[in-house]
Every structure is written in structure tokens, then in C-alpha cells.
Design a protein around this motif. Structure first.
Motif, PDB file in Angstrom:
ATOM      1  N   ARG A 264       0.847  -1.282  -0.090  1.00 21.72           N
ATOM      2  CA  ARG A 264      -0.303  -0.262   0.210  1.00 21.72           C
ATOM      3  C   ARG A 264       0.552   0.889   0.309  1.00 21.72           C
ATOM      4  N   GLU A 265       2.218   1.553   0.802  1.00 24.75           N
ATOM      5  CA  GLU A 265       2.508   2.859   0.503  1.00 24.75           C
ATOM      6  C   GLU A 265       3.116   2.665  -0.553  1.00 24.75           C
ATOM      7  N   ARG A 266       3.922   1.334  -1.453  1.00 22.04           N
ATOM      8  CA  ARG A 266       5.221   1.608  -2.411  1.00 22.04           C
ATOM      9  C   ARG A 266       3.248   2.271  -4.099  1.00 22.04           C
ATOM     10  N   ALA A 267       2.224   1.222  -3.191  1.00 24.61           N
ATOM     11  CA  ALA A 267       1.361   2.299  -4.319  1.00 24.61           C
ATOM     12  C   ALA A 267       0.977   3.468  -3.968  1.00 24.61           C
ATOM     13  N   ASP A 268       0.789   3.699  -3.044  1.00 28.98           N
ATOM     14  CA  ASP A 268       0.356   5.266  -2.346  1.00 28.98           C
ATOM     15  C   ASP A 268       1.226   6.434  -3.177  1.00 28.98           C
ATOM     16  N   HIS A 269       3.348   5.346  -2.872  1.00 26.89           N
ATOM     17  CA  HIS A 269       3.884   6.066  -3.456  1.00 26.89           C
ATOM     18  C   HIS A 269       3.744   6.791  -5.159  1.00 26.89           C
ATOM     19  N   ALA A 270       3.710   5.874  -5.727  1.00 29.33           N
ATOM     20  CA  ALA A 270       3.267   5.576  -6.999  1.00 29.33           C
ATOM     21  C   ALA A 270       2.213   6.180  -7.283  1.00 29.33           C
ATOM     22  N   ARG A 271       0.953   6.465  -6.981  1.00 34.32           N
ATOM     23  CA  ARG A 271       0.584   7.575  -7.460  1.00 34.32           C
ATOM     24  C   ARG A 271       0.740   8.729  -7.239  1.00 34.32           C
ATOM     25  N   ASP A 272       1.360   9.216  -6.138  1.00 36.84           N
ATOM     26  CA  ASP A 272       1.706  11.100  -5.469  1.00 36.84           C
ATOM     27  C   ASP A 272       2.779  10.943  -6.933  1.00 36.84           C
ATOM     28  N   PHE A 273       3.813   9.766  -6.823  1.00 35.13           N
ATOM     29  CA  PHE A 273       4.681  10.641  -8.130  1.00 35.13           C
ATOM     30  C   PHE A 273       4.000  10.420  -9.500  1.00 35.13           C
TER      31      PHE A 273
END
Ligand code: ATP
Ligand code: MG
Length: 277
Positions: A264-273
Motif C-alpha cells: 500500500r505504501e508503494r502504491a500510494d507513493h507511485a500514485r503521488d509520483f
């Protein structure tokens, strides 16, 4: 690793003002599971009951410097940290002294950001260990200790017990998170809502899962923590359940939760990016 900033730990607060919903069990076992899959974890015990410290086998004589000293400025967080028997999992323990802290710091204009500042100062003097996750265990209250924990955090993990009153109090907690976000910590998000103490033999448990998923949607983790007696036995041995009985359903569920949380952390980060680029 904190995907948003590999040089800073990701700070997660485990909060719910309801008592006995599994906050400490989650902080201990999620922390252990994250450490088991290679993360470098610090657990900050912000509850005067000190259950996380006891559950990780930290003797009272080894709590010479506690989170109460950190919040009152008598010691740095680094000075409070002690190792646990779990590799890569350290703890800043608490004592009953935390009970007096609220009063002691109540007139201070920085009373709500003391933990945040202590965490920011952790890197001062060179990295002793490069932390990737900090988990904060909160007391069953929306008091100044919990406000400090929410102000210091990147995200909140909310355990909900699979019982009739599960959702009771959740809106109050969400309102508090919103207040902290609009005043002290604009980046604060709900990492996820975690259903725990699920009992498949109890029809009500299934209904609660359905209701919470309907009400909170995708915020609810796929992983559900079952009611499992091994999880409740482990603290009396001063061990996380993952060391006490790795194969039990509770330990396995916390391992699953840890990988879901990281994803979830990685997915959120990818979305922000993606939004930025
Ligand atoms: P408090 O609000 O007092 O800090 P808490 O929210 O931290 O409580 P815990 O201490 O983690 O809750 O859990 C309350 C009790 O339920 C403890 O005795 C714990 O061992 C037990 N418990 C927690 N999770 C489970 C589970 N999944 N299965 C069985 N027992 C559990
Ligand atoms: Mg607790």
C-alpha cells in the motif's frame, strides 16, 4: 524502506480511543513482522500502561529513560531506545510517568509537536541505525499523547474489533485525524483500517466485516486478523506472537498484514509520483 524518502523512516501511528481493540497487539506483531521481512523498525510506546514494552520483554529496570523523559525534554529519543529480542526491532519504552506528562507540558506552545521534534532529532549526530519504520502505540484516549502521535505521523493504522460496537467512535477518531491534518500535520493520511479478533464461528463477526467494508471501502485492509489465543498468550512470555508461535493463525495474519501495508505504501507513493510528473 520508506518509498517516499528512503533516508527517513515512515512513521505510522496505531490509534483508536476505544480500549482493548488490539492496538498494542498490532504494534508489537506488525513491528515484528516488518522486522522479519527486513525492515529496521522502532516502536514508540506512548501508553502509560506500557503494554508494548512489557509485551516485548522490556524489564522495568531497563526503562531508566522512557518516552515520558523524551516528551518532557529530559532526554533525547535516541537515549530512550533499547533493543528487543527481535532482530531489527527496537523500542522506546514507557512507564507510568507518562501519566503526568500531559499536565507538565500542557502550557507549552509546542506541546503537540514534542514527539515530532524528538523524531526529527533522531538523525542528529549521525545515523546509528537507518530506521525504515516507526510505529507508535497510543493509549485508549484522544488525549495530548495521541495528538502528539498523530502530529508526528505520516499515516494512521486503525484497528477495529469485529464486534457489534466496532464502528462506534470511529467517526470521532476520523474527525480528530481531520483536525490534526487541518492544523498541525497536513500530510497525515489513514494508512488503513484493520479488522481484528475475527471469529468465523460468530455470525456477527462476518456482518461487522461487511458493514465496515461498506462504510470505509478500500481503506480497509484485505487481511483480517483472527481471534487467536496465541496472540493473547505471547505477551505474558515477553515475546511477540511471531516468536512465541510463528505458525499460529495470528502470526501468519500479521505477516500478511505487513506485506499488504508495504504494498500500500508503494502504491500510494507511485500514485503521488504520477500526479507530480
Ligand atoms: P488498550 O486500549 O488498553 O491499550 P489495546 O487496544 O492496545 O488495549 P490489546 O492490548 O492489543 O488492545 O488487546 C486487548 C486484549 O485482547 C489483550 O489481552 C490481547 O492479548 C487480546 N488480543 C488482541 N488481539 C487479539 C486477537 N487477534 N486474538 C485474541 N486476543 C487478542
Ligand atoms: Mg494498548
Amino acid at each position: 524502506m520508506n518509498p517516499a524518502n528512503p533516508r527517513h523512516p515512515r512513521i505510522l501511528t496505531v490509534a483508536n480511543q476505544k480500549g482493548g481493540v488490539g492496538k498494542t497487539t498490532t504494534a508489537i506483531n506488525l513491528g515484528t513482522a516488518l522486522a522479519a521481512i527486513g525492515e529496521e523498525v522502532l516502536l514508540v510506546d506512548l501508553d502509560p500502561q506500557g503494554n508494548a514494552s512489557t509485551g516485548l520483554g522490556i524489564d522495568h529496570k531497563d526503562r531508566g529513560i522512557s518516552t515520558a523523559d523524551v516528551l518532557t525534554g529530559r532526554a533525547t529519543l535516541r537515549e530512550a531506545i533499547v533493543d528487543t529480542s527481535v532482530p531489527r526491532l527496537a523500542i522506546a519504552p514507557s512507564t507510568l510517568d507518562l501519566l503526568g506528562v500531559e499536565l507538565e507540558i500542557s502550557r507549552d506552545s509546542e506541546r503537540a509537536i514534542r514527539l515530532k521534534k524528538a523524531l526529527q532529532a533522531l538523525g542528529d549526530g549521525g545515523p546509528e541505525r537507518q530506521l525504515s519504520y516507526v510505529l507508535i502505540d497510543c493509549p485508549p484516549s484522544l488525549n495530548l499523547l495521541t495528538i502528539n502521535a498523530l502530529t508526528a505521523a505520516d499515516a494512521v493504522v486503525v484497528p477495529l474489533q469485529c464486534e457489534f460496537f466496532a464502528l462506534e467512535g470511529l467517526s470521532q477518531l476520523l474527525r480528530t485525524v481531520e483536525q490534526v491534518r487541518s492544523s498541525l500535520n497536513p500530510n497525515l493520511v489513514i494508512q488503513g483500517i484493520m479488522l481484528t479478533m475475527f471469529d468465523p464461528r460468530n455470525k456477527l463477526s462476518g456482518q461487522v466485516v461487511a458493514d465496515v467494508r461498506e462504510f470505509m471501502g478500500k481503506k480497509v485492509y484485505e487481511t483480517i486478523i483472527p481471534r487467536n489465543v496465541r496472540l493473547s498468550e505471547a505477551p505474558s512470555y515477553g515475546k511477540p506472537a511471531l516468536l512465541y508461535d510463528l505458525k499460529c493463525s495470528g502470526s501468519q495474519a500479521y505477516l500478511k498484514l505487513a506485506s499488504e501495508l508495504i504494498q500500500r505504501e508503494r502504491a500510494d507513493h507511485a500514485r503521488d509520483f504520477a500526479l507530480l510528473s
